[in-house]
Design a protein around this motif. Structure first.
Motif, PDB file in Angstrom:
ATOM      1  N   ILE A  41       0.830  -1.209   0.000  1.00  0.00           N
ATOM      2  CA  ILE A  41       0.000   0.000   0.000  1.00  0.00           C
ATOM      3  C   ILE A  41       0.863   1.257   0.000  1.00  0.00           C
ATOM      4  O   ILE A  41       0.568   2.232  -0.689  1.00  0.00           O
ATOM      5  CB  ILE A  41      -0.956   0.017   1.209  1.00  0.00           C
ATOM      6  N   SER A  56      -3.826   2.712  -3.607  1.00  0.00           N
ATOM      7  CA  SER A  56      -3.497   2.796  -2.182  1.00  0.00           C
ATOM      8  C   SER A  56      -4.649   3.406  -1.384  1.00  0.00           C
ATOM      9  O   SER A  56      -4.908   2.985  -0.263  1.00  0.00           O
ATOM     10  CB  SER A  56      -2.214   3.595  -1.972  1.00  0.00           C
ATOM     11  N   SER A  83      -6.412   1.249   1.575  1.00  0.00           N
ATOM     12  CA  SER A  83      -6.312   1.673   2.974  1.00  0.00           C
ATOM     13  C   SER A  83      -7.679   1.684   3.620  1.00  0.00           C
ATOM     14  O   SER A  83      -7.854   1.269   4.771  1.00  0.00           O
ATOM     15  CB  SER A  83      -5.716   3.074   3.087  1.00  0.00           C
TER      16      SER A  83
END
Lengths: 322, 271
Positions: free
Chosen positions: A101, A109, A113
């Protein structure tokens, strides 16, 4: 030529009220912790009086009046074994997720997340239900039986016939549950490593993996250990899913011997038995005693984790000239 | 490849005459951050074994341009580079080129000293060598010593090579970073305001180091300090708002600039 500014008089009484109410709110946290420890200690006092330190080392668990005998050792061990196994499985995976990530392009990303944080928010009972109806069977057919067939005769940790509700299943579910916590914090920490450090590694011609090895891991070591310990804290205290999957053995048979054997953790024995434990007997004090041990272990783990993580996040830019 | 080299040699530049070859050539380089053009169609040539300064007011794109020269923008998520950058005639940005291979040839020293904080002085310098598979202790010792000497920091650290790098002073750390960059034997050294975080004495040492290094390396340095550009560099480029305004021998830029903007900037009238 000075102008008159109409300052109002400072209203001291309201200031004081504010100060007092803020203090009350602040001390709430401390009071609650102290009360819990006090309550657990006093409620479990009878068992400490009866068993003494043997409560920590004994393995009997007999609530029949007249023949009462309690020892928490199998459950303490059960907690340690499941939590360690969960760490062994979960930490490398989490670090990998965090590495991915922290390097992934924005369009990946960001959503990832958020997903990871959502996973951390899934209630433990959901993991438990999924574990008992789906995961257990998959584990049994695809992991436990093959391991048993191959290693069962020689390697003691795989030696008993798998059942699906056992220490191994509980540990894997725990691993799944701590992965979001560890990877979310690890990601934070990897991002906090100064860009200059990463560029220094790239400048030397490092590949991405070499950049992690050269710049990120050494710099973020304490923080990553902290993240792992934070996960350990969750693994140690986690109750519902574990209770549903661990098989709930009691007494000497709950001593972890093989991974494919039913076990018991500190939190699962409390969840299993609190409803039938009579306050008049020693059964309830024994359970509360287990709770006290669990709380102290959990507090220690969390304190250590927070110190490590916050120290790391504080260093951030400052490390160069520190 | 030889043919290419010749072509490049023929791109005449009347003000930069000497027998030295061009080590590095930037052709029509533009850099975009999202849609903002930070460097606009810059073409520049860098002679081997020379020092070139990039000067200009903040935000003029000089650091951005410098970072193109060893593909540091690859790591910046929203940055995009156009144009060609040739190192000995080979395009760094060609599709089949591995940026890693080129970064080993084009070293970089950053604005703030950035030694690896958990490593010793020795390990910092050896990091790049170990990365490239050098394991022999004798060779490591030798190159570490040579690099630290080249960066003029050997005398100050030779007795505590095992000491953590962060215990050094800022100036020593920066020279350590230069040594770290030199250890992998780059051909070009990029420096992004290497002395801006340092005090005057440390700055002077860094400048002496640069002058010495220019005997062997091609150095390109970004600086805010015009006296520094005069002191250390053979050539100076003045950039403004992403454009290359003027590029000439340092002496000419500062004494007889052709462009009015350059003239104003070097006289300290803006920027």
């Amino acid at each position: 030529m000075s102008r008159q500014i109409p300052f109002s008089k400072r209203r001291l009484p309201t200031d004081k009220i504010f100060k007092i109410s803020a203090m009350v709110a602040g001390s709430y946290v401390l009071v609650i912790i102290v009360l819990i420890v006090f309550q657990l200690s006093s409620e479990s006092y009878p068992i400490w009086q009866r068993e003494g330190l043997a409560f920590l080392t004994g393995s009997d668990w007999n609530a029949v009046e007249g023949r009462e005998s309690f020892g928490a050792a199998p459950y303490i061990l059960g907690t340690l074994v499941t939590a360690s196994l969960a760490m062994i499985i979960g930490v490398p995976l989490s670090i990998g997720i965090a590495m991915f990530i922290s390097q992934a392009p924005k369009y990946l990303s960001g959503p990832l997340s958020i997903l990871i944080e959502l996973l951390a928010a899934v209630p433990s009972i959901i993991y438990g239900l999924w574990g008992i109806f789906v995961f257990r069977q998959v584990m049994l057919d695809w992991v436990e039986y093959p391991l048993y067939e191959v290693f069962g005769d020689n390697v003691w940790i795989f030696s008993s016939a798998p059942f699906g509700l056992d220490i191994f299943s509980a540990s894997v579910i725990l691993a799944i549950m701590i992965i979001p916590t560890i990877s979310a914090v690890s990601r934070e920490i990897m991002i906090a490593v100064p860009q200059q450090q990463k560029e220094a590694a790239y400048m030397l011609g490092a590949t991405k993996w070499e950049m992690f090895r050269l710049a990120v891991f050494p710099y973020a070591k304490t923080g990553l250990i902290g993240a792992a310990i934070l996960g350990l804290g969750r693994a140690v205290g986690e109750t519902m899913a574990v209770t549903m999957l661990i098989g709930n053995a009691t007494g000497p048979s709950a001593f972890p011997q093989s991974l494919f054997q039913p076990g018991q953790t500190m939190s699962s024995i409390i969840a299993n038995e609190f409803i039938e434990a009579s306050p008049a007997s020693l059964h309830l004090p024994a359970l509360v005693g287990v709770g006290l041990i669990l709380l102290l272990v959990a507090i220690c783990i969390n304190v250590v984790a927070h110190i490590l993580v916050s120290r790391m996040l504080k260093v951030r830019e400052g490390a160069i000239n520190a | 490849m030889d043919g290419k080299q010749d072509d490049i040699e023929n791109i005449g530049d009347d003000h930069l005459d000497s027998e030295k070859k061009y080590k590095m050539i930037a052709e029509n380089v533009s850099v975009f951050y999202d849609d903002v053009e930070a460097v606009k169609n810059v073409t520049m040539k860098f002679k081997e074994r020379s020092v070139t300064s990039l000067i200009g007011p903040s935000g003029c794109g000089k650091t951005t341009f410098l970072r193109c020269l060893n593909r540091m923008h690859d790591m910046t998520k929203n940055a995009r580079v156009q144009g060609r950058i040739l190192l000995d005639g080979e395009d760094l940005y060609a599709k089949d080129k591995d940026p890693i291979y080129h970064r080993r040839k084009v070293g970089m020293v950053f604005q703030k000293p950035n030694p690896f904080p958990t490593m010793s002085i020795y390990d910092n310098v050896a990091a790049g060598l170990r990365l490239n598979g050098v394991k022999d202790r004798r060779i490591l010792d030798e190159i570490v010593e040579d690099s630290l000497k080249m960066a003029y920091v050997w005398d100050e650290v030779k007795n505590n090579l095992k000491k953590p790098a962060i215990e050094l002073s800022g100036g020593q750390q920066q020279r350590l970073c230069i040594a770290r960059a030199l250890a992998i034997q780059p051909e070009v050294l990029l420096m992004d305001e290497p002395a801006s975080a340092l005090d005057p004495i440390a700055t002077q040492k860094i400048e002496e180091t640069i002058t010495e290094l220019a005997r062997e390396f091609t150095i390109i340095i970004v600086t805010h300090n015009m006296q520094q550009a005069v002191r250390v560099s053979d050539y100076t480029a003045f950039m403004y708002l992403g454009d290359l305004i003027e590029f000439n021998e340092t002496k000419k830029i500062f004494t007889q600039p052709k462009n009015e903007l350059t003239s104003k900037y070097v006289k300290g009238q803006f920027g």
